[in-house]
Design a protein around this motif. Sequence first.
Motif, PDB file in Angstrom:
ATOM      1  N   GLY A   1      12.748 -49.229   2.828  1.00  0.00           N
ATOM      2  CA  GLY A   1      12.096 -50.438   3.327  1.00  0.00           C
ATOM      3  C   GLY A   1      12.812 -51.721   2.966  1.00  0.00           C
ATOM      4  O   GLY A   1      12.704 -52.721   3.695  1.00  0.00           O
ATOM      5  N   ILE A   2      13.541 -51.728   1.850  1.00  0.00           N
ATOM      6  CA  ILE A   2      14.300 -52.926   1.470  1.00  0.00           C
ATOM      7  C   ILE A   2      15.783 -52.785   1.805  1.00  0.00           C
ATOM      8  O   ILE A   2      16.588 -53.657   1.464  1.00  0.00           O
ATOM      9  N   GLY A   3      16.148 -51.671   2.459  1.00  0.00           N
ATOM     10  CA  GLY A   3      17.496 -51.531   3.001  1.00  0.00           C
ATOM     11  C   GLY A   3      18.565 -51.081   2.043  1.00  0.00           C
ATOM     12  O   GLY A   3      19.739 -51.402   2.241  1.00  0.00           O
TER      13      GLY A   3
ATOM     14  N   SER B   1       8.136 -55.533  -5.267  1.00  0.00           N
ATOM     15  CA  SER B   1       8.742 -56.791  -5.681  1.00  0.00           C
ATOM     16  C   SER B   1       9.806 -56.562  -6.749  1.00  0.00           C
ATOM     17  O   SER B   1      10.885 -57.173  -6.728  1.00  0.00           O
ATOM     18  N   THR B   2       9.519 -55.653  -7.686  1.00  0.00           N
ATOM     19  CA  THR B   2      10.486 -55.319  -8.729  1.00  0.00           C
ATOM     20  C   THR B   2      11.754 -54.724  -8.133  1.00  0.00           C
ATOM     21  O   THR B   2      12.872 -55.105  -8.492  1.00  0.00           O
ATOM     22  N   TYR B   3      11.603 -53.784  -7.208  1.00  0.00           N
ATOM     23  CA  TYR B   3      12.764 -53.181  -6.559  1.00  0.00           C
ATOM     24  C   TYR B   3      13.579 -54.241  -5.821  1.00  0.00           C
ATOM     25  O   TYR B   3      14.821 -54.230  -5.852  1.00  0.00           O
TER      26      TYR B   3
ATOM     27  N   ASP C   1       8.806 -59.025   2.951  1.00  0.00           N
ATOM     28  CA  ASP C   1       8.439 -58.615   4.310  1.00  0.00           C
ATOM     29  C   ASP C   1       7.711 -57.269   4.300  1.00  0.00           C
ATOM     30  O   ASP C   1       6.721 -57.082   5.024  1.00  0.00           O
ATOM     31  N   LEU C   2       8.202 -56.342   3.482  1.00  0.00           N
ATOM     32  CA  LEU C   2       7.567 -55.031   3.387  1.00  0.00           C
ATOM     33  C   LEU C   2       6.159 -55.155   2.812  1.00  0.00           C
ATOM     34  O   LEU C   2       5.211 -54.531   3.310  1.00  0.00           O
ATOM     35  N   ILE C   3       5.996 -55.974   1.785  1.00  0.00           N
ATOM     36  CA  ILE C   3       4.687 -56.186   1.175  1.00  0.00           C
ATOM     37  C   ILE C   3       3.706 -56.756   2.191  1.00  0.00           C
ATOM     38  O   ILE C   3       2.551 -56.302   2.297  1.00  0.00           O
ATOM     39  N   THR C   4       4.136 -57.733   2.974  1.00  0.00           N
ATOM     40  CA  THR C   4       3.262 -58.344   3.980  1.00  0.00           C
ATOM     41  C   THR C   4       2.780 -57.311   4.985  1.00  0.00           C
ATOM     42  O   THR C   4       1.592 -57.258   5.335  1.00  0.00           O
ATOM     43  N   THR C   5       3.696 -56.462   5.449  1.00  0.00           N
ATOM     44  CA  THR C   5       3.328 -55.413   6.405  1.00  0.00           C
ATOM     45  C   THR C   5       2.312 -54.452   5.810  1.00  0.00           C
ATOM     46  O   THR C   5       1.313 -54.086   6.453  1.00  0.00           O
ATOM     47  N   LEU C   6       2.530 -54.042   4.562  1.00  0.00           N
ATOM     48  CA  LEU C   6       1.626 -53.093   3.916  1.00  0.00           C
ATOM     49  C   LEU C   6       0.258 -53.713   3.649  1.00  0.00           C
ATOM     50  O   LEU C   6      -0.780 -53.053   3.822  1.00  0.00           O
TER      51      LEU C   6
ATOM     52  N   LEU D   1       4.219 -44.781   0.908  1.00  0.00           N
ATOM     53  CA  LEU D   1       3.558 -43.543   1.330  1.00  0.00           C
ATOM     54  C   LEU D   1       2.073 -43.548   0.983  1.00  0.00           C
ATOM     55  O   LEU D   1       1.274 -42.870   1.643  1.00  0.00           O
ATOM     56  N   VAL D   2       1.666 -44.308  -0.031  1.00  0.00           N
ATOM     57  CA  VAL D   2       0.254 -44.377  -0.400  1.00  0.00           C
ATOM     58  C   VAL D   2      -0.552 -45.068   0.701  1.00  0.00           C
ATOM     59  O   VAL D   2      -1.721 -44.740   0.930  1.00  0.00           O
ATOM     60  N   VAL D   3       0.078 -46.008   1.390  1.00  0.00           N
ATOM     61  CA  VAL D   3      -0.601 -46.643   2.525  1.00  0.00           C
ATOM     62  C   VAL D   3      -0.683 -45.660   3.690  1.00  0.00           C
ATOM     63  O   VAL D   3      -1.702 -45.585   4.385  1.00  0.00           O
ATOM     64  N   ASP D   4       0.388 -44.883   3.908  1.00  0.00           N
ATOM     65  CA  ASP D   4       0.310 -43.798   4.894  1.00  0.00           C
ATOM     66  C   ASP D   4      -0.837 -42.857   4.547  1.00  0.00           C
ATOM     67  O   ASP D   4      -1.604 -42.427   5.413  1.00  0.00           O
ATOM     68  N   GLY D   5      -0.947 -42.522   3.252  1.00  0.00           N
ATOM     69  CA  GLY D   5      -2.010 -41.630   2.800  1.00  0.00           C
ATOM     70  C   GLY D   5      -3.389 -42.226   3.022  1.00  0.00           C
ATOM     71  O   GLY D   5      -4.326 -41.521   3.428  1.00  0.00           O
TER      72      GLY D   5
END
Length: 335
Positions: free
Chosen positions: A74-76, A175-177, A189-194, A318-322
């Motif tokens: 997700g962060i490329g 955010s740490t990653y 951007d990934l956080i906003t989507t999730l 994946l937890v959001v997928d779950g």
Amino acid sequence: MSRRSALAGGLAGILGITATACGDGSADGSGAGGAAAAEGFPLELPNCEATLTFEAPPERIVLLESAPVTTLDGIGVLDKVVARAGAFPPGYYSEDLDTRVEMIETLSDDLDASGHLQISQEVVIAQSPDIVFGLPNGVTREALADAGAQVMVQDIYCSTEDDRASFETLYSTISTYGTIFDRTQQAEDLITTLKDRVATVSDSAEDLTITTAAVLYPSLGGGPLYTYGAGSMVTAQLDALGIENVFADTAERVFEISSEPLLAADPDVLIVLYQGEGDGSDVADEMVGQDQLAGLRAVQDDAALPLLFNFAEPASPLVVDGLERIHEWLLDIEG
């Protein structure tokens, strides 16, 4: 305070990261290398009981667990993974992502009966990693640090004391990653989507009539049965759905359980976590087929959902997928 109010409060901000640097980190998160990345390093940040130090964004990643894959992608920076070990079931990923994961060299897929990776640290060190995700038995931070590698352990696996898990744990991890790899904008951007996806599920779940659940992990071959408490991401998932985790009054993330307290709690539904290939129906059938669990309403009503482990634990996209999968299943069984 209602569960949804508590959840909304938990989404209010992202936990800060302690960093020391020659200057501020790259504002545009443009990626590793170059002057922009150099401005944010050397970097120090806490991870469980350790402090990690990075002179520059890592270029060689070794994965000793599968959970970080979707965050790194997700962060490329998934292309920086040089080796992996453990189980990486295709059920977690899109066809394209699964193809890319399969192309990464595999060091070991040896798991014990509890799903824990078996590997020697010499095999890991031979890959000359800058950063290693996961710390299975037989691998130590000290040995990897001596070889020039920092070890990142999921915060959810650290001692949580009395902390109740929330999706804030996930956002903080991403955010740490982003900070470690100088991909802060991609992380945001990934956080906003999730966040948007979690909010959509939470709003849609308001009409559910199911009120209680237990999340279980049965050992293979009839070994101990485990359940998850307040410190687990499954509690965050159930909170988002407005459903009570019947064992959330226990602060531990995961603990062994006998049939007696499970029968006493008698949750409306069961979520049965498993690892490996397949749809998990065999694991769920073996567990609910035990005579001592026959009295559970969820067993009698055939209300048990097999769910691949990383769809519930630890904190990754994946937890959001779950969460979405659990929600869809609940809608189906409610008719």
